[in-house]
Design a protein around this motif. Sequence first.
Motif, PDB file in Angstrom:
ATOM      1  N   UNK A 206       0.853  -1.186   0.000  1.00  0.00           N
ATOM      2  CA  UNK A 206       0.000   0.000   0.000  1.00  0.00           C
ATOM      3  C   UNK A 206       0.889   1.236   0.000  1.00  0.00           C
ATOM      4  N   UNK A 207       0.764   2.041  -1.044  1.00  0.00           N
ATOM      5  CA  UNK A 207       1.537   3.269  -1.169  1.00  0.00           C
ATOM      6  C   UNK A 207       0.910   4.347  -0.295  1.00  0.00           C
ATOM      7  N   UNK A 208       1.537   4.666   0.804  1.00  0.00           N
ATOM      8  CA  UNK A 208       0.991   5.656   1.721  1.00  0.00           C
ATOM      9  C   UNK A 208       0.873   7.029   1.111  1.00  0.00           C
ATOM     10  N   UNK A 209       1.780   7.378   0.191  1.00  0.00           N
ATOM     11  CA  UNK A 209       1.752   8.706  -0.424  1.00  0.00           C
ATOM     12  C   UNK A 209       0.578   8.854  -1.376  1.00  0.00           C
ATOM     13  N   UNK A 210       0.077   7.749  -1.916  1.00  0.00           N
ATOM     14  CA  UNK A 210      -1.003   7.817  -2.904  1.00  0.00           C
ATOM     15  C   UNK A 210      -2.348   7.421  -2.336  1.00  0.00           C
ATOM     16  N   UNK A 211      -2.390   7.045  -1.047  1.00  0.00           N
ATOM     17  CA  UNK A 211      -3.632   6.541  -0.461  1.00  0.00           C
ATOM     18  C   UNK A 211      -4.559   7.703  -0.133  1.00  0.00           C
ATOM     19  N   UNK A 212      -5.191   8.252  -1.177  1.00  0.00           N
ATOM     20  CA  UNK A 212      -6.073   9.397  -0.988  1.00  0.00           C
ATOM     21  C   UNK A 212      -7.368   9.006  -0.293  1.00  0.00           C
ATOM     22  N   UNK A 213      -7.734   7.748  -0.361  1.00  0.00           N
ATOM     23  CA  UNK A 213      -8.937   7.268   0.301  1.00  0.00           C
ATOM     24  C   UNK A 213      -8.507   6.521   1.557  1.00  0.00           C
ATOM     25  N   UNK A 214      -8.668   7.144   2.700  1.00  0.00           N
ATOM     26  CA  UNK A 214      -8.208   6.563   3.953  1.00  0.00           C
ATOM     27  C   UNK A 214      -8.869   5.210   4.192  1.00  0.00           C
ATOM     28  N   UNK A 215      -8.101   4.282   4.707  1.00  0.00           N
ATOM     29  CA  UNK A 215      -8.651   2.986   5.078  1.00  0.00           C
ATOM     30  C   UNK A 215      -8.461   1.901   4.047  1.00  0.00           C
ATOM     31  N   UNK A 216      -7.629   2.123   3.011  1.00  0.00           N
ATOM     32  CA  UNK A 216      -7.411   1.077   2.018  1.00  0.00           C
ATOM     33  C   UNK A 216      -6.821  -0.172   2.661  1.00  0.00           C
ATOM     34  N   UNK A 217      -5.807   0.007   3.514  1.00  0.00           N
ATOM     35  CA  UNK A 217      -5.184  -1.142   4.172  1.00  0.00           C
ATOM     36  C   UNK A 217      -6.210  -1.891   5.024  1.00  0.00           C
ATOM     37  N   UNK A 218      -7.070  -1.141   5.728  1.00  0.00           N
ATOM     38  CA  UNK A 218      -8.083  -1.786   6.570  1.00  0.00           C
ATOM     39  C   UNK A 218      -9.104  -2.537   5.718  1.00  0.00           C
ATOM     40  N   UNK A 219      -9.449  -1.967   4.572  1.00  0.00           N
ATOM     41  CA  UNK A 219     -10.378  -2.643   3.664  1.00  0.00           C
ATOM     42  C   UNK A 219      -9.799  -3.974   3.199  1.00  0.00           C
ATOM     43  N   UNK A 220      -8.523  -3.977   2.847  1.00  0.00           N
ATOM     44  CA  UNK A 220      -7.884  -5.217   2.399  1.00  0.00           C
ATOM     45  C   UNK A 220      -7.773  -6.227   3.532  1.00  0.00           C
ATOM     46  N   UNK A 221      -7.453  -5.751   4.733  1.00  0.00           N
ATOM     47  CA  UNK A 221      -7.355  -6.685   5.872  1.00  0.00           C
ATOM     48  C   UNK A 221      -8.701  -7.342   6.158  1.00  0.00           C
ATOM     49  N   UNK A 222      -9.775  -6.558   6.064  1.00  0.00           N
ATOM     50  CA  UNK A 222     -11.099  -7.120   6.325  1.00  0.00           C
ATOM     51  C   UNK A 222     -11.521  -8.091   5.234  1.00  0.00           C
ATOM     52  N   UNK A 223     -11.207  -7.778   3.984  1.00  0.00           N
ATOM     53  CA  UNK A 223     -11.633  -8.608   2.866  1.00  0.00           C
ATOM     54  C   UNK A 223     -10.750  -9.838   2.688  1.00  0.00           C
ATOM     55  N   UNK A 224      -9.430  -9.691   2.966  1.00  0.00           N
ATOM     56  CA  UNK A 224      -8.459 -10.785   2.780  1.00  0.00           C
ATOM     57  C   UNK A 224      -7.690 -10.978   4.078  1.00  0.00           C
ATOM     58  N   UNK A 225      -8.304 -11.605   5.070  1.00  0.00           N
ATOM     59  CA  UNK A 225      -7.701 -11.664   6.409  1.00  0.00           C
ATOM     60  C   UNK A 225      -6.366 -12.395   6.478  1.00  0.00           C
ATOM     61  N   UNK A 226      -6.083 -13.275   5.533  1.00  0.00           N
ATOM     62  CA  UNK A 226      -4.809 -14.013   5.576  1.00  0.00           C
ATOM     63  C   UNK A 226      -3.726 -13.367   4.714  1.00  0.00           C
ATOM     64  N   UNK A 227      -4.055 -12.290   4.076  1.00  0.00           N
ATOM     65  CA  UNK A 227      -3.062 -11.605   3.249  1.00  0.00           C
ATOM     66  C   UNK A 227      -2.104 -10.810   4.127  1.00  0.00           C
ATOM     67  N   UNK A 228      -0.900 -10.613   3.627  1.00  0.00           N
ATOM     68  CA  UNK A 228       0.078  -9.775   4.317  1.00  0.00           C
ATOM     69  C   UNK A 228      -0.003  -8.368   3.727  1.00  0.00           C
ATOM     70  N   UNK A 229      -0.189  -7.381   4.585  1.00  0.00           N
ATOM     71  CA  UNK A 229      -0.323  -5.991   4.151  1.00  0.00           C
ATOM     72  C   UNK A 229       0.953  -5.238   4.508  1.00  0.00           C
ATOM     73  N   UNK A 230       1.596  -4.668   3.495  1.00  0.00           N
ATOM     74  CA  UNK A 230       2.821  -3.892   3.697  1.00  0.00           C
ATOM     75  C   UNK A 230       2.502  -2.433   3.399  1.00  0.00           C
ATOM     76  N   UNK A 231       2.481  -1.601   4.432  1.00  0.00           N
ATOM     77  CA  UNK A 231       2.207  -0.180   4.257  1.00  0.00           C
ATOM     78  C   UNK A 231       3.524   0.573   4.146  1.00  0.00           C
ATOM     79  N   UNK A 232       3.704   1.257   3.031  1.00  0.00           N
ATOM     80  CA  UNK A 232       4.947   1.987   2.752  1.00  0.00           C
ATOM     81  C   UNK A 232       4.726   3.462   3.059  1.00  0.00           C
ATOM     82  N   UNK A 233       5.480   3.988   3.982  1.00  0.00           N
ATOM     83  CA  UNK A 233       5.317   5.376   4.393  1.00  0.00           C
ATOM     84  C   UNK A 233       5.722   6.315   3.262  1.00  0.00           C
ATOM     85  N   UNK A 234       5.098   7.498   3.197  1.00  0.00           N
ATOM     86  CA  UNK A 234       5.498   8.484   2.180  1.00  0.00           C
ATOM     87  C   UNK A 234       6.987   8.795   2.280  1.00  0.00           C
TER      88      UNK A 234
END
Length: 483
Positions: A206-234
């Motif tokens: 998840x590109x933190x600098x481009x995440x104009x819609x807050x909660x993208x990482x949370x949306x993915x965690x809820x939809x794909x609970x076994x996926x690994x989410x890597x949030x990259x800071x701006x």
Amino acid sequence: MRLSSRLSRLDRRVFAMVASARLPGLERVVPALSRAADNSLLWAGVAGAFAVSGRRPLRRAATRGLLAVSLASPLVNLVGKQAFRRSRPSAEGLPLARLIKMPTSASFPSGHSASAAAFAAAVAMEAPRAVAVPVALLAAAVCFSRVYTGVHYPGDVLAGAGIGVAAGLVTRRIWPDAAEAGHARAALTAPSALLDPAGEGTVAVVDGAADAVAGTAETLRAALPRAEIVEVAPGADLGAAVREAASRAKVLAVAGGDAVVNLAAQEAAGAATPLLVVPTGVRGRFARALGVETAQEAAEAYRNGDLVAVDVGEVAGRTFVNSVSVGLYQALAESRERRQSRIGTWPALFWAMAEVLGPGGARPVDLIVDGVPRRVWTVFVGNCRYEARGGAPARRQRLEDGLLDIRVLTAADRLPRVRVFLSLLAARVKLSRHYQQWQADTLCLSAPSGRLSLARDGETFTVTGEAEFTKRPRSLLVVRPSG
């Protein structure tokens, strides 16, 4: 008795029935509604409200609606009324409260009804049902008002409405609807149901600098609970994060704009690793070509969509999924996209052209195109053939045709900026001799200086020597909605 005579008698009989009707509480409301629709002002107001809503389907509905009205109105007023010249009905017997000023134009067909039906039909192609149905009811009320106030026979209204609906449908020939624009053809490989529904083995960057819609990482965690989410800071190394994730992912997901999609395609193209593109609200032309608008839609495509194989383009060792350009195209695209969310695509494009081609704006550059020296304003190289012509082509019908779409706007010895502006507009209808377009599987560009500046989805880079563009047909697996 002739059929036309029978229809005329029926028309007058129905008019008399409406004229004799009494609708308590609406005797003043209906005439006011009819007057509000004069000169299509009612529909211009509705379109304006849609345009400032911030919602893309409503902005498209506003644009298509006004386009439909602009087709229907002259057809009725300049052709239909002049051809038939039917007299207006008599207002005798109508209550004074219901009367409005009788127009001086011919009665058949009804221009108000044509505009109303055209706008409603166009809106129905773009807007959700919760919006389209009220607009259709409002249009029907305007049509009824023309008979109720005594200025049209029912037949006038039905003919006008028919012309309006036809005008709404014709807009699809001029401008594709959102469903068509968002379903570029790709080669079906397998249903995505073969993937783990909970996201096992999926690594999402998840590109933190481009995440104009807050909660993208949370949306993915809820939809794909076994996926690994890597949030990259701006400001962090996004390319390194994508490369590291791709090295161990069974499915690589990237959340961000087209720049991060290009990074992911660089790693996934030619491999068996499927790519899931997750929009975040910024610069997502490739996601729109796949028919994905939100993070939730991307997750739904992962669970119930298809795996498809698409082409990628390559230049100087860099992969691109949309386009690479030289000259003013990138500035046009960036200027347009800064404003189109607020004012719509077409007004934003006009604004962008005026800005980029104004004093102190872009200048033509000297290039060698496939061995031929040229002085150009812009070179556009698209991954697969784009449909629209002109300054900022954005739509493709296919994502796997094996071709590069090449467009060149040449700079003639006497081509001032205003003529560049007109050439970009005229190119849309193939009237500009300065705008050239062709398809090929390779292209070579270079600059006499030996250094060539290229732009790729917001990123600018320099190539020393010759830049060779090539295609990698069907080399990238991506997840997209089914159908």
